[in-house]
Design a protein around this motif. Structure first.
Motif, PDB file in Angstrom:
ATOM      1  N   ARG A 198       0.827  -1.209   0.000  1.00 59.37           N
ATOM      2  CA  ARG A 198       0.000   0.000   0.000  1.00 59.37           C
ATOM      3  C   ARG A 198       0.860   1.258   0.000  1.00 59.37           C
ATOM      4  O   ARG A 198       0.534   2.248  -0.646  1.00 59.37           O
ATOM      5  CB  ARG A 198      -0.912  -0.013   1.226  1.00 59.37           C
ATOM      6  CG  ARG A 198      -1.877   1.126   1.263  1.00 59.37           C
ATOM      7  CD  ARG A 198      -2.868   0.965   2.374  1.00 59.37           C
ATOM      8  NE  ARG A 198      -3.818   2.059   2.350  1.00 59.37           N
ATOM      9  CZ  ARG A 198      -4.755   2.209   3.237  1.00 59.37           C
ATOM     10  NH1 ARG A 198      -4.913   1.330   4.202  1.00 59.37           N
ATOM     11  NH2 ARG A 198      -5.568   3.238   3.174  1.00 59.37           N
ATOM     12  N   TRP A 199       1.960   1.236   0.748  1.00 65.44           N
ATOM     13  CA  TRP A 199       2.862   2.379   0.844  1.00 65.44           C
ATOM     14  C   TRP A 199       4.292   1.926   0.554  1.00 65.44           C
ATOM     15  O   TRP A 199       5.127   1.838   1.461  1.00 65.44           O
ATOM     16  CB  TRP A 199       2.802   2.989   2.249  1.00 65.44           C
ATOM     17  CG  TRP A 199       1.478   3.550   2.618  1.00 65.44           C
ATOM     18  CD1 TRP A 199       0.882   4.655   2.095  1.00 65.44           C
ATOM     19  CD2 TRP A 199       0.563   3.029   3.599  1.00 65.44           C
ATOM     20  NE1 TRP A 199      -0.332   4.857   2.693  1.00 65.44           N
ATOM     21  CE2 TRP A 199      -0.555   3.879   3.616  1.00 65.44           C
ATOM     22  CE3 TRP A 199       0.598   1.933   4.449  1.00 65.44           C
ATOM     23  CZ2 TRP A 199      -1.638   3.661   4.458  1.00 65.44           C
ATOM     24  CZ3 TRP A 199      -0.481   1.716   5.292  1.00 65.44           C
ATOM     25  CH2 TRP A 199      -1.571   2.573   5.294  1.00 65.44           C
TER      26      TRP A 199
ATOM     27  N   TYR B 218       7.282   3.607   2.059  1.00 67.30           N
ATOM     28  CA  TYR B 218       7.493   3.459   3.498  1.00 67.30           C
ATOM     29  C   TYR B 218       7.956   2.055   3.886  1.00 67.30           C
ATOM     30  O   TYR B 218       8.063   1.747   5.061  1.00 67.30           O
ATOM     31  CB  TYR B 218       6.197   3.742   4.268  1.00 67.30           C
ATOM     32  CG  TYR B 218       5.578   5.099   4.073  1.00 67.30           C
ATOM     33  CD1 TYR B 218       6.339   6.221   3.791  1.00 67.30           C
ATOM     34  CD2 TYR B 218       4.210   5.259   4.191  1.00 67.30           C
ATOM     35  CE1 TYR B 218       5.755   7.460   3.620  1.00 67.30           C
ATOM     36  CE2 TYR B 218       3.614   6.500   4.029  1.00 67.30           C
ATOM     37  CZ  TYR B 218       4.385   7.593   3.754  1.00 67.30           C
ATOM     38  OH  TYR B 218       3.798   8.819   3.605  1.00 67.30           O
TER      39      TYR B 218
ATOM     40  N   PRO C 166       6.547   8.780   6.917  1.00 70.50           N
ATOM     41  CA  PRO C 166       5.489   9.787   6.790  1.00 70.50           C
ATOM     42  C   PRO C 166       5.936  11.170   7.282  1.00 70.50           C
ATOM     43  O   PRO C 166       5.520  12.194   6.746  1.00 70.50           O
ATOM     44  CB  PRO C 166       4.361   9.237   7.662  1.00 70.50           C
ATOM     45  CG  PRO C 166       4.592   7.772   7.696  1.00 70.50           C
ATOM     46  CD  PRO C 166       6.085   7.610   7.651  1.00 70.50           C
TER      47      PRO C 166
END
Length: 88
Positions: free
Chosen positions: A51-52, A55, A73
């Motif tokens: 999803r990220w 990250y 983030p």
């Protein structure tokens, strides 16, 4: 999920208890998910890294490597704040 997999995942969740207080809410969520056997720790990590992707390193190790595009983030927010400042 097999019994042996659930046992392995519960063992993995114990390591999260040693994280700093800033993650205590996430720790409780992870512990509940693992204890109920509804989600494996590996699956949890894979889904969040997909999803990220920027990250991924931070999610797994709490480290960043900006040169490789692996940020947190907080770094992304700081960059956005700088852009706002530059625009004014």
């Amino acid at each position: 999920m097999s019994t042996s997999q659930a046992t392995k995942d519960k063992g993995s969740a114990q390591g999260w208890q040693q994280r700093p207080d800033k993650t205590s809410g996430a720790i409780k969520t992870i512990e509940v998910i693992v204890q109920k056997g509804t989600f494996s720790m590996t699956c949890f990590a894979q889904k969040n890294c997909k999803r990220w992707p920027q990250y991924s390193l931070w999610l797994m190790t709490d480290q960043v490597n900006e040169e490789a595009g692996q940020i947190s983030p907080q770094i992304e927010k700081a960059r956005a704040d700088l852009k706002k400042t530059d625009a004014n």
